[in-house]
Design an enzyme around this catalytic site. Structure first.
Site, PDB file in Angstrom:
ATOM      1  CE  LYS A 252     -14.435  -3.763  -6.349  1.00 55.82           C
ATOM      2  NZ  LYS A 252     -14.068  -3.937  -7.757  1.00 55.82           N
ATOM      3  N   GLY A 253     -19.333  -0.752  -1.601  1.00 58.66           N
ATOM      4  CA  GLY A 253     -20.323   0.269  -1.284  1.00 58.66           C
ATOM      5  C   GLY A 253     -21.732  -0.057  -1.732  1.00 58.66           C
ATOM      6  CG  LEU A 254     -22.558  -2.466  -5.216  1.00 59.89           C
ATOM      7  CD1 LEU A 254     -22.300  -3.764  -5.958  1.00 59.89           C
ATOM      8  CD2 LEU A 254     -23.464  -1.560  -6.039  1.00 59.89           C
TER       9      LEU A 254
ATOM     10  CE1 TYR B 264      -2.978  -3.098   0.431  1.00 63.61           C
ATOM     11  CE2 TYR B 264      -3.222  -2.596   2.760  1.00 63.61           C
ATOM     12  CZ  TYR B 264      -3.506  -3.397   1.668  1.00 63.61           C
ATOM     13  OH  TYR B 264      -4.334  -4.486   1.826  1.00 63.61           O
TER      14      TYR B 264
ATOM     15  N   GLY C  99     -13.920  -6.618   2.013  1.00 69.97           N
ATOM     16  CA  GLY C  99     -14.971  -6.337   1.033  1.00 69.97           C
ATOM     17  C   GLY C  99     -16.368  -6.657   1.500  1.00 69.97           C
TER      18      GLY C  99
ATOM     19  CB  THR D 204     -23.938   1.507   1.980  1.00 67.47           C
ATOM     20  OG1 THR D 204     -23.998   2.128   0.685  1.00 67.47           O
ATOM     21  CG2 THR D 204     -22.545   0.919   2.189  1.00 67.47           C
TER      22      THR D 204
END
Length: 303
Positions: free
Chosen positions: A202-204, A51, A198, A206
């Site tokens: 990927k935010g789906l 990272y 994950g 929420t």
């Protein structure tokens, strides 16, 4: 915050861990997020030498220095940056891992790493040699325990049979149920913990739902399928709570899962994720309903 034992180790990690990859390189902002995590009782911080060319390890190590004895730092190795930093190559050799750990220790500013993980892996790796490297590092006191970060069932099976891994980090969510058929039962049977990444797909998963969707969909879900499944989950399962709560509790409901590692790019996200993990567990009926609405996808590739 509740803690669970990591495999057969003496490490007890919080049910929510902080995935540090999304912290960024602005030290002040990253420190605020880490401090918020500590305030919420989180003790498990996951980084990697990959990272930000190692900058992430430096930021994490510096921010946790004052609480080093009270936290569990996990990092990873196996990806070797090219000299010009244009990309990286995979190197699970014993020589490289034993060199990489010393660099990680220096960047983290610590004498030991609580959990050292192989950052990937294939069935064609020199697995026996890789295991030997981790075992030597443990014997030498550089690391306390080791694990792997992998979604490949064949690779995971090799490490289960040949090594003393205490954990496997893998992608797992309501929309990615691939680990359920073969990997989660195998690891539960051998007392090896799963650390999930994950969990919010990927935010789906929420309350923003399709805001985070892309035209190509997600895994084997088309955009059209997502536009049906996500509102259905909200309507039938997340009736009196956020979809984030449902998503994180779904991961924690599996007996193999010890901790859910979620990234956060703001203090507000940390607070929200911590509240979600502290919320009520899902009922057996809710879990059955989620499984009815979503796909029981399996690993066709990644072998």
């Amino acid at each position: 915050m509740q803690k669970r034992r990591l495999g057969n180790s003496d490490l007890y990690v919080t049910e929510l861990g902080l995935g540090c990859m999304s912290l960024g390189t602005e030290e002040k902002a990253a420190r605020e997020i880490i401090e918020a995590a500590l305030d919420e009782g989180i003790n498990y911080f996951d980084t990697a030498d990959l990272y930000d060319f190692g900058e992430n390890e430096k930021i994490v190590g510096k921010a946790l220095k004052h609480v080093r004895e009270n936290v569990i730092i996990a990092t990873k190795a196996g990806n070797r940056w090219k000299a010009d930093k244009s990309g990286w190559t995979w190197d699970p050799s014993k020589v490289y891992i034993k060199e990489a750990v010393k660099n990680s220790l220096k960047r983290l500013g610590t004498d030991y790493i609580d959990l050292y993980q192989l950052h990937g892996g294939t069935i064609h790796d020199p697995i026996d040699e890789t295991i030997e490297a981790f075992e030597e590092l443990k014997a030498e006191g550089f690391i306390r325990y080791y694990g792997i970060s992998s979604i490949r069932p064949n690779v995971i099976r090799e490490y289960v049979e040949k090594s003393n891994i205490v954990s496997v980090m893998m992608q797992y969510s309501i929309l990615d149920r691939r680990p359920e058929e073969e990997t989660l039962p195998l690891l539960a049977e051998h007392g090896i913990s799963v650390v999930t990444r994950g969990p919010l797909a990927k935010g789906l998963l929420t309350d923003r739902l399709l805001e985070k969707a892309v035209d190509k969909g997600f895994l084997d879900y088309s955009y059209e399928e997502l536009s049906e499944v996500l509102p259905l989950l909200k309507k039938r399962v997340a009736t009196s709570r956020s979809l984030t709560e449902v998503a994180l509790q779904y991961n924690l409901a599996d007996p193999a899962v010890t901790s859910v590692v979620a990234g956060a790019s703001s203090v507000a996200q940390i607070r929200q994720n911590a509240a979600a993990v502290r919320s009520q567990p899902l009922t057996a009926e809710e879990i059955a309903l989620i499984k009815e609405i979503t796909k029981a996808n399996v690993y066709q590739e990644h072998r």
